[in-house]
Design a protein around this motif. Sequence first.
Motif, PDB file in Angstrom:
ATOM      1  N   PRO A  11       0.800  -1.230   0.000  1.00 32.40           N
ATOM      2  CA  PRO A  11       0.000   0.000   0.000  1.00 32.40           C
ATOM      3  C   PRO A  11       0.831   1.279   0.000  1.00 32.40           C
ATOM      4  N   LYS A  12       1.981   1.275   0.710  1.00 30.16           N
ATOM      5  CA  LYS A  12       2.791   2.486   0.741  1.00 30.16           C
ATOM      6  C   LYS A  12       3.372   2.778  -0.638  1.00 30.16           C
ATOM      7  N   LEU A  13       3.763   1.740  -1.357  1.00 32.07           N
ATOM      8  CA  LEU A  13       4.274   1.921  -2.713  1.00 32.07           C
ATOM      9  C   LEU A  13       3.205   2.523  -3.613  1.00 32.07           C
ATOM     10  N   LEU A  14       1.982   2.053  -3.477  1.00 31.90           N
ATOM     11  CA  LEU A  14       0.914   2.612  -4.310  1.00 31.90           C
ATOM     12  C   LEU A  14       0.676   4.079  -3.962  1.00 31.90           C
ATOM     13  N   SER A  15       0.748   4.424  -2.679  1.00 25.95           N
ATOM     14  CA  SER A  15       0.581   5.825  -2.286  1.00 25.95           C
ATOM     15  C   SER A  15       1.583   6.720  -2.983  1.00 25.95           C
ATOM     16  N   ILE A  16       2.801   6.251  -3.073  1.00 23.91           N
ATOM     17  CA  ILE A  16       3.841   7.018  -3.759  1.00 23.91           C
ATOM     18  C   ILE A  16       3.505   7.154  -5.241  1.00 23.91           C
ATOM     19  N   MET A  17       3.052   6.084  -5.837  1.00 24.04           N
ATOM     20  CA  MET A  17       2.697   6.091  -7.257  1.00 24.04           C
ATOM     21  C   MET A  17       1.516   7.043  -7.524  1.00 24.04           C
ATOM     22  N   ILE A  18       0.502   6.986  -6.651  1.00 21.63           N
ATOM     23  CA  ILE A  18      -0.691   7.803  -6.832  1.00 21.63           C
ATOM     24  C   ILE A  18      -0.355   9.290  -6.708  1.00 21.63           C
ATOM     25  N   ARG A  19       0.558   9.619  -5.799  1.00 25.62           N
ATOM     26  CA  ARG A  19       0.932  11.029  -5.604  1.00 25.62           C
ATOM     27  C   ARG A  19       1.542  11.639  -6.855  1.00 25.62           C
ATOM     28  N   LYS A  20       2.078  10.801  -7.724  1.00 27.28           N
ATOM     29  CA  LYS A  20       2.731  11.297  -8.924  1.00 27.28           C
ATOM     30  C   LYS A  20       1.756  11.533 -10.083  1.00 27.28           C
ATOM     31  N   LEU A  21       0.493  11.148  -9.896  1.00 33.11           N
ATOM     32  CA  LEU A  21      -0.500  11.393 -10.931  1.00 33.11           C
ATOM     33  C   LEU A  21      -0.785  12.875 -11.048  1.00 33.11           C
ATOM     34  N   SER A  22      -1.098  13.309 -12.250  1.00 35.74           N
ATOM     35  CA  SER A  22      -1.410  14.716 -12.485  1.00 35.74           C
ATOM     36  C   SER A  22      -2.703  15.107 -11.806  1.00 35.74           C
TER      37      SER A  22
END
Length: 264
Positions: free
Chosen positions: A251-262
Amino acid sequence: MSFNNKVVWITGASSGIGKALAIELSHQNATLILSSRKKADLELVKNECKNSSQIKIITLDLEDYTNLQPKVDEAIACFGKVDVLVNNGGISQRSLVKDTQISVDKRIMDINYLGTVALSKAILPHFINSKSGQFVVTTSIVGKIGTPLRSSYAASKHALHGFFDSLRAENHKNNIAVTLVCPGFVNTNVSLNALTGDGSSQGKMDVATENGIQPDRFAKLMAKAIKNKKEEVYISGVKEKLAVFVKRFYPKLLSIMIRKLSVT
C-alpha cells in the motif's frame, strides 16, 4: 447460469456501459427492463436491442431515492418477476477536494450510493421471497483505490463495496448473489458528464477515458461475470489491475505512485 427466461433490470441504461450491456444481454436472450432519467434515449437503446418488443422502459431518477419503491413495483409487474438488478446508474467527478463544494459531495453520494442502496433495499424482499436473485453493481477501480480529482466519486464507490459485501453475507442463505464489477477506463461519456467543483459538468473527454476499453467489449466481459455469479471482477487495462494488486500487498508503494499522478 443462462440468460434465457431471466428478467434483467438495468439502471443507467441510456448510454455507456448500461447501453452496451443491454444490447449484449438482448443477444443472449435476456428479458430486459431499461431505466434512466432519459426516456427518449432509452427508446433508442431499446430499438438497438434484439427482440425490442419484449423490452420494457421505466424512467427513474436515483437522486430521488425516497421514491423508488413504486418503480420496483412497476418493474416486477412488467414480467411478474425480476431475476437480476444491475445497479449501473451513477455520476463521476473531476475536481480537487479543496475546490469541491459540499453540495457536490452530497449529490454524488445521493446518486451513486443512496440511490443504489434504496433501489436495492426496495427489491430485496422480492428476491428473498423468491429465494433467488442477483445484485450486480457497477463500482470502479477507484472503489478500491482513491485517486486525485475523484474524492467524492471514490468515496461513493468504496461505500458500495462495504454495503454490498454486507448484503451478500446476510443473504447467502436466501440464494441471493452479489457481483461487484469494477471498471477501469472505458470509452464512454462518463468524463464528459463528470461534476466539477461547482457542480457543473466537465464537458470534455479525459485522454485515459478516450483510450479505454470499448463498451461492447466491456459488456461481453461483464455479461460473463454476471452469468458466472462472480463476487468481484476487475474489467480494465493492465495498469489498473496492477494498482489493485499493489494496493493490497504494497500500500505504501501505491501511495507514492498515486501522488505522482497529475492533478491539473
